[in-house]
Design a protein around this motif. Structure first.
Motif, short mmCIF file in Angstrom:
data_model
loop_
_atom_site.label_atom_id
_atom_site.label_comp_id
_atom_site.label_asym_id
_atom_site.label_seq_id
_atom_site.Cartn_x
_atom_site.Cartn_y
_atom_site.Cartn_z
N ALA A 15 -16.92 40.92 -4.43
CA ALA A 15 -16.19 42.19 -4.40
C ALA A 15 -16.85 43.18 -3.45
O ALA A 15 -16.16 43.89 -2.70
CB ALA A 15 -16.10 42.78 -5.80
N LEU A 16 -18.16 43.21 -3.45
CA LEU A 16 -18.90 44.10 -2.55
C LEU A 16 -18.64 43.73 -1.09
O LEU A 16 -18.43 44.60 -0.24
CB LEU A 16 -20.39 44.05 -2.87
CG LEU A 16 -21.31 44.91 -2.02
CD1 LEU A 16 -20.93 46.38 -2.13
CD2 LEU A 16 -22.76 44.71 -2.45
N SER A 17 -18.62 42.45 -0.81
CA SER A 17 -18.35 41.98 0.55
C SER A 17 -16.96 42.43 1.01
O SER A 17 -16.79 42.85 2.15
CB SER A 17 -18.47 40.45 0.59
OG SER A 17 -18.13 39.96 1.85
N ALA A 18 -15.99 42.36 0.12
CA ALA A 18 -14.64 42.81 0.46
C ALA A 18 -14.58 44.32 0.63
O ALA A 18 -13.90 44.83 1.53
CB ALA A 18 -13.66 42.36 -0.61
N LYS A 19 -15.31 45.06 -0.20
CA LYS A 19 -15.34 46.54 -0.07
C LYS A 19 -15.90 46.94 1.29
O LYS A 19 -15.45 47.92 1.88
CB LYS A 19 -16.24 47.16 -1.15
CG LYS A 19 -15.59 47.33 -2.48
CD LYS A 19 -14.94 48.67 -2.63
CE LYS A 19 -14.54 48.81 -4.09
NZ LYS A 19 -13.58 49.83 -4.30
N GLU A 41 -18.47 51.06 -4.35
CA GLU A 41 -19.42 50.24 -3.60
C GLU A 41 -20.83 50.37 -4.18
O GLU A 41 -21.55 49.38 -4.31
CB GLU A 41 -19.43 50.65 -2.12
CG GLU A 41 -20.28 49.74 -1.26
CD GLU A 41 -20.15 50.04 0.22
OE1 GLU A 41 -21.12 49.75 0.95
OE2 GLU A 41 -19.10 50.54 0.67
N GLU A 42 -21.20 51.58 -4.59
CA GLU A 42 -22.52 51.80 -5.18
C GLU A 42 -22.67 51.05 -6.51
O GLU A 42 -23.72 50.45 -6.78
CB GLU A 42 -22.78 53.29 -5.40
CG GLU A 42 -22.90 54.09 -4.11
CD GLU A 42 -21.55 54.41 -3.47
OE1 GLU A 42 -20.52 54.44 -4.18
OE2 GLU A 42 -21.52 54.60 -2.25
N GLN A 43 -21.63 51.06 -7.33
CA GLN A 43 -21.67 50.33 -8.60
C GLN A 43 -21.78 48.83 -8.36
O GLN A 43 -22.53 48.14 -9.05
CB GLN A 43 -20.42 50.63 -9.42
CG GLN A 43 -20.37 52.03 -9.96
CD GLN A 43 -19.03 52.33 -10.61
OE1 GLN A 43 -17.97 51.97 -10.09
NE2 GLN A 43 -19.08 53.00 -11.76
N LEU A 44 -21.05 48.34 -7.38
CA LEU A 44 -21.10 46.91 -7.07
C LEU A 44 -22.48 46.51 -6.55
O LEU A 44 -22.99 45.44 -6.89
CB LEU A 44 -20.02 46.54 -6.06
CG LEU A 44 -18.60 46.56 -6.60
CD1 LEU A 44 -17.59 46.46 -5.46
CD2 LEU A 44 -18.39 45.44 -7.60
N GLU A 45 -23.09 47.36 -5.72
CA GLU A 45 -24.44 47.08 -5.22
C GLU A 45 -25.42 46.94 -6.38
O GLU A 45 -26.24 46.02 -6.41
CB GLU A 45 -24.91 48.20 -4.29
CG GLU A 45 -24.33 48.14 -2.92
CD GLU A 45 -24.81 49.29 -2.04
OE1 GLU A 45 -25.81 49.95 -2.39
OE2 GLU A 45 -24.18 49.51 -1.01
#
Length: 60
Positions: A15-19, A41-45
């Protein structure tokens, strides 16, 4: 809060890669697509970070 399983961590990474525009959103499936739509993005990181060795493959 980091992921509790390897599967969660992998989905968050996708998901982060797609963001970030590195992969297409249309390539996401299941939990990764849900995470893409509901998390920043911060939450996914934060969710994708951390060591995988001590995590179980899946958590119920």
């Amino acid at each position: 809060m980091p992921a509790k399983s390897k599967a969660q961590q992998k989905a968050a990474g996708a998901a982060l890669s797609a963001k970030r525009g590195e992969t297409a959103k249309n390539d996401l499936k299941g939990a990764a697509r849900d995470m893409y739509e509901s998390m920043s993005e911060e939450q996914l990181e934060e969710f994708a970070s951390g060591d995988r060795e001590q995590k179980p493959d899946h958590v119920k």
